[in-house]
Design a protein around this motif. Structure first.
Motif, PDB file in Angstrom:
ATOM      1  N   SER A  87      64.066  24.946  52.293  1.00 33.71           N
ATOM      2  CA  SER A  87      63.981  26.331  52.676  1.00 33.71           C
ATOM      3  C   SER A  87      63.723  26.437  54.450  1.00 33.71           C
ATOM      4  O   SER A  87      64.299  27.645  54.692  1.00 33.71           O
ATOM      5  CB  SER A  87      62.711  26.928  52.045  1.00 33.71           C
ATOM      6  N   ARG A  88      63.357  25.590  55.054  1.00 34.71           N
ATOM      7  CA  ARG A  88      63.202  25.581  56.275  1.00 34.71           C
ATOM      8  C   ARG A  88      64.625  25.676  56.959  1.00 34.71           C
ATOM      9  O   ARG A  88      64.938  26.230  57.652  1.00 34.71           O
ATOM     10  CB  ARG A  88      62.519  24.363  56.928  1.00 34.71           C
ATOM     11  N   ILE A  89      65.423  24.716  56.542  1.00 41.06           N
ATOM     12  CA  ILE A  89      66.713  24.691  57.095  1.00 41.06           C
ATOM     13  C   ILE A  89      67.571  25.830  56.662  1.00 41.06           C
ATOM     14  O   ILE A  89      68.278  26.324  57.795  1.00 41.06           O
ATOM     15  CB  ILE A  89      67.439  23.546  56.313  1.00 41.06           C
ATOM     16  N   LEU A  90      67.257  26.521  55.448  1.00 42.17           N
ATOM     17  CA  LEU A  90      67.865  27.537  55.286  1.00 42.17           C
ATOM     18  C   LEU A  90      67.734  28.844  55.874  1.00 42.17           C
ATOM     19  O   LEU A  90      68.211  29.570  56.566  1.00 42.17           O
ATOM     20  CB  LEU A  90      67.824  27.825  53.727  1.00 42.17           C
ATOM     21  N   ARG A  91      66.406  28.889  56.195  1.00 46.61           N
ATOM     22  CA  ARG A  91      65.649  29.957  57.237  1.00 46.61           C
ATOM     23  C   ARG A  91      66.063  29.808  58.558  1.00 46.61           C
ATOM     24  O   ARG A  91      66.492  30.791  59.262  1.00 46.61           O
ATOM     25  CB  ARG A  91      64.133  29.877  57.103  1.00 46.61           C
ATOM     26  N   ALA A  92      66.175  28.358  58.959  1.00 45.54           N
ATOM     27  CA  ALA A  92      66.814  28.319  60.437  1.00 45.54           C
ATOM     28  C   ALA A  92      68.238  28.756  60.579  1.00 45.54           C
ATOM     29  O   ALA A  92      68.585  29.536  61.600  1.00 45.54           O
ATOM     30  CB  ALA A  92      66.705  26.933  60.957  1.00 45.54           C
ATOM     31  N   PHE A  93      69.064  28.618  59.559  1.00 44.03           N
ATOM     32  CA  PHE A  93      70.497  28.847  59.583  1.00 44.03           C
ATOM     33  C   PHE A  93      70.540  30.306  59.591  1.00 44.03           C
ATOM     34  O   PHE A  93      71.201  30.959  60.207  1.00 44.03           O
ATOM     35  CB  PHE A  93      71.270  28.332  58.369  1.00 44.03           C
ATOM     36  N   LEU A  94      69.901  31.168  58.788  1.00 39.02           N
ATOM     37  CA  LEU A  94      69.973  32.690  58.673  1.00 39.02           C
ATOM     38  C   LEU A  94      69.377  33.246  59.862  1.00 39.02           C
ATOM     39  O   LEU A  94      69.854  34.251  60.291  1.00 39.02           O
ATOM     40  CB  LEU A  94      68.949  33.032  57.352  1.00 39.02           C
TER      41      LEU A  94
END
Length: 116
Positions: A87-94
């Motif tokens: 979820s951290r990686i996804l949040r950073a990407f978004l």
């Protein structure tokens, strides 16, 4: 009548560090065995679940085991669980995507203003 059992340590109080079990010796006597504290598994810093792949040990035992036993080979391994890392990686990407979209919209508005 039950046989009496005497404490082996000087501390008489029923605390978490003074847990004991009654054990029968080969000679037939009953004695106390003092038990160690139960180790707790390391928890994820975000969601609080136990970290899979990291053993539950007492704090002093972590000093004696190697690093590969204390961690998991992943970003934030041994500190965060896999779902939280995902979820951290996804949040950073978004967040980065949102910045790019914002920049594109701003440039389009500037072009429209320059044409008028």
């Amino acid at each position: 009548m039950a046989q009496r059992v005497t404490l082996r340590k000087r501390q008489p109080y029923n605390t978490s560090s003074n847990r004991r079990r009654v054990v029968k010796t080969p000679g037939g006597r009953l004695v106390y065995h003092h038990l160690k504290k139960i180790p707790t598994q390391p928890k994820c810093g975000d969601c609080g679940i136990g970290l899979p792949g990291v053993p539950a040990l007492r704090p002093r035992q972590y000093a004696t085991v190697s690093k590969r036993i204390k961690t998991v080979r992943r970003a934030y391994g041994g500190s965060r669980c896999g779902d939280c890392v995902k979820s951290r990686i996804l949040r950073a990407f978004l967040v980065e995507e949102a910045k790019i979209v914002k920049k594109v919209i701003k440039s389009q508005q500037q072009q429209k203003a320059a044409q008028k």
